[in-house]
Design a protein around this motif. Structure first.
Motif, PDB file in Angstrom:
ATOM      1  N   UNK A 157       0.906  -1.156  -0.070  1.00 63.94           N
ATOM      2  CA  UNK A 157       0.011   0.023   0.058  1.00 63.94           C
ATOM      3  C   UNK A 157       0.946   1.584  -0.038  1.00 63.94           C
ATOM      4  N   UNK A 158       2.062   1.337   0.848  1.00 65.08           N
ATOM      5  CA  UNK A 158       2.889   2.294   0.806  1.00 65.08           C
ATOM      6  C   UNK A 158       3.416   2.698  -0.702  1.00 65.08           C
ATOM      7  N   UNK A 159       3.548   1.727  -1.394  1.00 62.13           N
ATOM      8  CA  UNK A 159       4.214   2.055  -2.816  1.00 62.13           C
ATOM      9  C   UNK A 159       2.925   2.656  -3.655  1.00 62.13           C
ATOM     10  N   UNK A 160       1.836   2.069  -3.347  1.00 65.81           N
ATOM     11  CA  UNK A 160       0.650   2.722  -4.229  1.00 65.81           C
ATOM     12  C   UNK A 160       0.321   4.256  -3.778  1.00 65.81           C
ATOM     13  N   UNK A 161       0.245   4.410  -2.394  1.00 66.51           N
ATOM     14  CA  UNK A 161       0.135   5.703  -1.996  1.00 66.51           C
ATOM     15  C   UNK A 161       1.270   6.817  -2.650  1.00 66.51           C
ATOM     16  N   UNK A 162       2.392   6.200  -2.505  1.00 66.47           N
ATOM     17  CA  UNK A 162       3.506   7.395  -3.036  1.00 66.47           C
ATOM     18  C   UNK A 162       3.144   7.519  -4.488  1.00 66.47           C
ATOM     19  N   UNK A 163       2.716   6.638  -5.437  1.00 67.01           N
ATOM     20  CA  UNK A 163       2.423   6.980  -6.884  1.00 67.01           C
ATOM     21  C   UNK A 163       1.381   7.679  -7.028  1.00 67.01           C
ATOM     22  N   UNK A 164       0.120   7.416  -6.258  1.00 65.21           N
ATOM     23  CA  UNK A 164      -1.225   7.817  -6.495  1.00 65.21           C
ATOM     24  C   UNK A 164      -1.823   8.869  -5.570  1.00 65.21           C
TER      25      UNK A 164
END
Length: 217
Positions: A157-164
């Motif tokens: 989720x952290x990676x998703x949050x960073x991008x979006x």
């Protein structure tokens, strides 16, 4: 707080290995499916009687238009006028200041206890107008009690949050469904400080407000 180093890593990942971000028409299928958790919010927000009165100090006046833009974007996303400008620093819940004394990795930082958003001139002066606005929008997100999502404990989720997401640090000026819903939720899950508690923090020499007054920030 807006951490440039985290953002730079994400940019490099995109340049080295193309990630199909264009396929996402809205931010994170997330807005519908990701469950909000306590790891996304602190224990308090900056509202007082439903609003956050903000004051722009002289050293941040050059960002005035960006600050007003960001406040209006959040008010629209929240569906009510939470952020309101004031000409009284002592009567404010939030003060914007420009500084050259933040850590080199931070474009901006929010100290919620004492009600200060510090903008790092060394980064802001290099940024495009769009990026400057994005930094202010991100920092204002913290005033609702929302944490930095680029530090979220779940790696996927952290990676998703960073991008979006704005609170993940994606430098967007478009507050989409997920960030708007999250801000409304964190406002409902955190508490507003009483005037007594807030003034206690503002008199604390170790916090940003007193450091700002004494030229240390």
């Amino acid at each position: 707080m807006f951490n440039f180093k985290h953002f730079f890593v994400v940019v490099m990942m995109v340049l080295v290995g193309f990630i199909g971000m264009a396929a996402h028409s809205d931010d994170v299928s997330a807005a519908q499916t990701i469950r909000f958790t306590s790891a996304m919010h602190t224990n308090k927000n900056l509202t007082y009687k439903g609003t956050i009165k903000y004051y722009v100090k002289g050293d941040a006046k050059k960002y005035q238009a960006d600050i007003n833009y960001a406040a209006n974007r959040w008010n629209k996303a929240l569906g009510r006028k939470v952020l309101r400008p004031t000409n009284s620093q002592s009567g404010s819940r939030l003060v914007f200041t420009g500084t050259n004394k933040l850590g080199a990795g931070y474009a901006g930082m929010a100290e919620i206890n004492s009600g200060v958003i510090a903008l790092n001139n060394s980064w802001m002066n290099r940024y495009s107008n769009q990026k400057q606005r994005a930094v202010v929008i991100h920092e204002l997100g913290h005033t609702f009690g929302t944490k930095d999502l680029y530090n979220y404990p779940d790696a996927s989720l952290r990676n998703t949050f960073k991008k979006q997401t704005i609170m993940g640090g994606n430098y967007s000026t478009n507050i989409k469904t997920f960030d708007a819903k999250l801000a409304k939720w964190t406002l409902s899950k955190t508490r507003s400080m009483s005037a007594t508690e807030f003034n206690h923090y503002r008199s604390n020499k170790g916090l940003y407000y007193q450091q700002m007054l004494h030229g240390q920030l």
